[in-house]
Write an enzyme that holds these catalytic residues in place. Sequence first.
Site, short mmCIF file in Angstrom:
data_model
loop_
_atom_site.label_atom_id
_atom_site.label_comp_id
_atom_site.label_asym_id
_atom_site.label_seq_id
_atom_site.Cartn_x
_atom_site.Cartn_y
_atom_site.Cartn_z
CE1 TYR A 282 -2.01 38.88 -5.53
CE2 TYR A 282 -0.92 37.36 -7.05
CZ TYR A 282 -1.55 37.61 -5.84
OH TYR A 282 -1.70 36.60 -4.93
CG HIS A 290 -6.72 39.71 -1.56
ND1 HIS A 290 -6.03 38.70 -0.95
CD2 HIS A 290 -7.28 40.42 -0.55
CE1 HIS A 290 -6.16 38.78 0.35
NE2 HIS A 290 -6.92 39.82 0.63
CE LYS A 339 -7.84 34.85 -5.47
NZ LYS A 339 -7.63 36.23 -5.05
#
Length: 384
Positions: A282, A290, A339
């Site tokens: 993060y 997110h 991601k």
Amino acid sequence: MYSVYFDSATSSIHVTDEKAIRALWEMGFFGKGSLSRSEPSWLEREKKKRGLAGQKTSEEVTRKRREERREMKLERARKEQEAIMQQLKAEAANGNPVAQQQLANDTATVNDTADTSVAPQANGSAHKDVVSQPDMVLTTDEDKQRTPNGTKTVRFSPIVEKKEIPKSDDASANHQPIDQIDSVEEFLTNEEHLQLSNEETLFLTYGLGVIQVFDDATGSVISTRSLLRLFAQHSTFPSRTDSDILEPDNQFLVSYVAYHHFRSLGWIVRSGVKFGVDYLLYNRGPVFAHAEFALLVLPSYEHPFWSATAERREQIAKKQDRTWWWLHGVNRVQAHVLKTLVLCFVDIPPPSESFSTNNIGEMLRQYKVREMVIKRWIPNRSRD
């Protein structure tokens, strides 16, 4: 300096002091609530469940954000459908037979849907409670049609039913008398504790020096060197014995090297087990946004020591036995959750005296970390 204790049954670190829990979470997002998804919020949720005043929890913020996102998607789909209808009307006015047929089908479907929506209300059974997605009309197999180019169409009912919440005395029941609230709060104790991973504990002990770990059996403080060996023993199941030698490619050591590396660079490192990876990175923390990167920690045996004999080469080949199908599956999951997959290679040094004396500083200096970003290649998006 905060006090925590090691639980041998779960091989994890427990934090029970409320002041220490808030400090470790708010000043670095360390740990996880034992009765919560991430942030320890069981007490606030329990207060609201019993009608007491409580702060807004992260679960409520997430639920509200998902509802707003759902409404935004429905509104976007409605606008896209209106644009398609306007385009069909324009093409039908110009004499396009395909557009005229499609416009006639859409109009007939909307009329049929309006009739079926009004009919139950005419019988006296008005729809009060509407399930999820009340604006979208579910069609049967006979109603499903496709456009000439083969794409599916989404049709919305012109009658939008709003969800009505019946008024009752439940809302006033939550406002309990002050003396009753005080009596309930006296018996309401926080049953949740903060659970730290082994990597987080060693970083807080060795890297930052802000906690001291107590043994739950003896009650004595565990030193940093003993803590390292204890975590190395519990890195496998069943746990190893005290007589085992600390190896350079111990699973806990390799994992901690990667954790210490990214924490030192300012990243918030959290567990990535729910996405099939080792860590999530993060930028600011899980309460702000997110995670952008998903991390896989892989040991790398580049030193000539590991390829000196045939026996060592065979052992290393077994430890590095992974397939391209495994990598493709992990990468596909990360692409689905938006991601970026990062392969973190930790170069394993040869055994030395520092591993026998448990000199943490000398041990960590021998490791090297390399990162490689993996992205899914999509042909129609990568032509340039």
